[in-house]
Design a protein around this motif. Structure first.
Motif, PDB file in Angstrom:
ATOM      1  N   SER A 117       0.820  -1.104   0.076  1.00 19.41           N
ATOM      2  CA  SER A 117      -0.019  -0.069  -0.101  1.00 19.41           C
ATOM      3  C   SER A 117       0.782   1.168   0.005  1.00 19.41           C
ATOM      4  N   GLU A 118       2.115   1.027   0.360  1.00 21.09           N
ATOM      5  CA  GLU A 118       3.013   2.173   0.269  1.00 21.09           C
ATOM      6  C   GLU A 118       4.633   1.583  -0.100  1.00 21.09           C
ATOM      7  N   LEU A 119       5.439   2.592  -0.775  1.00 21.45           N
ATOM      8  CA  LEU A 119       6.748   2.062  -0.748  1.00 21.45           C
ATOM      9  C   LEU A 119       7.485   3.071  -0.395  1.00 21.45           C
ATOM     10  N   THR A 120       8.732   2.693   0.307  1.00 23.88           N
ATOM     11  CA  THR A 120      10.020   3.631   0.363  1.00 23.88           C
ATOM     12  C   THR A 120      11.015   3.392  -0.251  1.00 23.88           C
ATOM     13  N   ILE A 121      11.231   4.244  -1.077  1.00 23.77           N
ATOM     14  CA  ILE A 121      12.501   3.959  -1.966  1.00 23.77           C
ATOM     15  C   ILE A 121      13.829   4.924  -1.434  1.00 23.77           C
ATOM     16  N   GLN A 122      14.739   4.109  -1.032  1.00 27.88           N
ATOM     17  CA  GLN A 122      16.054   4.512  -0.674  1.00 27.88           C
ATOM     18  C   GLN A 122      17.114   4.959  -1.395  1.00 27.88           C
ATOM     19  N   GLY A 123      17.655   6.275  -1.475  1.00 25.32           N
ATOM     20  CA  GLY A 123      18.466   6.661  -2.420  1.00 25.32           C
ATOM     21  C   GLY A 123      19.904   6.540  -1.303  1.00 25.32           C
ATOM     22  N   SER A 124      20.915   7.453  -1.904  1.00 25.86           N
ATOM     23  CA  SER A 124      21.984   7.409  -0.896  1.00 25.86           C
ATOM     24  C   SER A 124      21.922   8.434   0.241  1.00 25.86           C
ATOM     25  N   GLY A 125      22.675   8.139   1.311  1.00 23.94           N
ATOM     26  CA  GLY A 125      22.684   9.063   2.529  1.00 23.94           C
ATOM     27  C   GLY A 125      21.259   9.028   3.155  1.00 23.94           C
ATOM     28  N   ASN A 126      20.779  10.143   3.510  1.00 20.21           N
ATOM     29  CA  ASN A 126      19.427  10.107   4.175  1.00 20.21           C
ATOM     30  C   ASN A 126      18.185  10.256   3.499  1.00 20.21           C
ATOM     31  N   GLN A 127      18.378  10.354   2.088  1.00 19.43           N
ATOM     32  CA  GLN A 127      17.442  10.804   1.148  1.00 19.43           C
ATOM     33  C   GLN A 127      16.631   9.531   0.950  1.00 19.43           C
ATOM     34  N   SER A 128      15.331   9.636   0.799  1.00 21.05           N
ATOM     35  CA  SER A 128      14.272   8.572   0.272  1.00 21.05           C
ATOM     36  C   SER A 128      13.166   9.109  -0.163  1.00 21.05           C
ATOM     37  N   LEU A 129      12.140   8.298  -1.014  1.00 22.29           N
ATOM     38  CA  LEU A 129      10.947   8.727  -1.531  1.00 22.29           C
ATOM     39  C   LEU A 129       9.678   7.863  -0.918  1.00 22.29           C
ATOM     40  N   GLU A 130       8.882   8.446  -0.464  1.00 18.46           N
ATOM     41  CA  GLU A 130       7.733   7.670   0.069  1.00 18.46           C
ATOM     42  C   GLU A 130       6.393   7.871  -0.756  1.00 18.46           C
ATOM     43  N   LEU A 131       5.999   6.566  -1.383  1.00 16.76           N
ATOM     44  CA  LEU A 131       4.911   6.716  -2.201  1.00 16.76           C
ATOM     45  C   LEU A 131       3.893   5.883  -1.529  1.00 16.76           C
TER      46      LEU A 131
END
Length: 330
Positions: A313-327
């Motif tokens: 129902s949701e996704l957390t896409i992890q980038g480098s460092g502390n950056q992430s994207l929540e859908l």
């Protein structure tokens, strides 16, 4: 370029990623790719106020040392073919700095095909290899199962990281009596075609392609210089990838594949780059060493960048460092 296997693919991008509809989208989003005649999507993006999230831009340009990913989806059917009642589709991919190998494991095995690209190996935008069992000679994209895309009967395909096995068994009345590979000789810096093996090198990556029924490079007609044909519809194909990131060079790669391959009607085994024996057959489970491998998995997405339960129902896409994207999906 979009280098993954897919349940539906257009013929142009199957043959050369520069011709596909996603190439100009990638060019607009990341500055990579190629502008071409497919202008609707990039023009729509340019006229909107949409900006790709920073994590998406970062991961689109990220080149991993080695990534093994698995995906799991529900699929209700494609237009023009029967509804499958929500059966699941799984996809796996092995991505390194040298190339990508991807497949749809155990996808509708034995059924009539449509527009699918059940597996492919990619070393460059034109240096792309895949195999299908064609139902007709037409290369028109309006024909669902044509010469380069789709299958008269879907094979069983399995993959463990850098090793892929595809078991083609029989065909419907519409088959052409052979399986064949798209193997564009001009796109590779070096090729080595033998009785059963075809090896290719492009940039820092290489691949080996095997057909149990033998290989013939077509030298005339539309497939000249880019088609490897193998007779019969009962056939076993293998594809293995490697590159400079591994501990072996191109010659050592070829020797390992030739030396460790054992092919029977019911079982095939070969050593991967790590020295593990990968074994499978048309009706046998996939084994790595002495352990069975479940390619389906239990997660919706399973990669270093995103792990999510199924159904998500949701996704957390992890980038480098502390950056992430929540859908979050409504």
């Amino acid at each position: 370029m979009y280098g993954l296997a897919a349940t539906g693919a257009d013929t142009d991008s199957v043959l050369d990623a520069r011709l596909g509809a996603l190439a100009p989208v990638a060019y607009a989003a990341w500055g990579l790719g190629t502008p071409n005649g497919h202008i609707e999507a990039p023009v729509a993006l340019a006229r909107s106020d949409y900006e790709a999230p920073a994590v998406v831009r970062e991961l689109g340009l990220f080149v991993p040392d080695a990534v093994w990913s698995r995906e799991r989806y529900a699929w209700a059917g494609d237009p023009g073919i029967e509804d499958t009642g929500g059966e699941e589709v799984h996809r796996v991919a092995w991505r390194t700095a040298d190339g990508m190998l991807s497949c749809l494991p155990d996808y509708r095995v034995g059924e009539q095909g449509h527009r699918e690209l059940v597996w492919q190996a990619v070393l460059g935008v034109a240096a792309k290899v895949h195999v299908n069992c064609p139902a007709r000679m037409s290369m028109d994209d309006a024909v669902p199962c044509n010469f380069w895309r789709g299958n008269s009967r879907l094979p069983r395909v399995v993959q463990w990281q850098d090793v892929l096995m595809a078991f083609y068994r029989g065909g419907d009345a519409g088959h052409l009596g052979f399986t064949h590979a798209h193997f564009p000789v001009h796109a590779f810096a070096e090729t080595d075609i033998r009785e059963h093996w075809a090896f290719a090198r492009h940039g820092t990556g290489w691949l080996g392609l095997y057909a149990a029924n033998g290989l013939e490079l077509i030298t005339t007609g539309p497939g000249a210089g880019r088609e490897l044909r193998s007779p019969g519809t009962d056939n076993t194909w293998l594809c293995l990838t490697g590159g400079e990131a591994s501990a072996e060079d191109f010659e050592a790669f070829r020797q390992r594949l030739d030396r460790t391959l054992t092919v029977g009607r019911d079982l095939v085994s070969i050593a991967n780059a790590e020295g593990h024996t990968v074994l499978c057959g048309p009706a046998a489970p996939l084994m790595v060493g002495d352990k069975p491998v479940d390619l389906a998995g239990s997660l919706h997405l399973d990669s270093p960048f995103c792990r999510a339960p199924y159904p998500a129902s949701e996704l957390t896409i992890q980038g480098s460092g502390n950056q992430s994207l929540e859908l979050v999906f409504g």
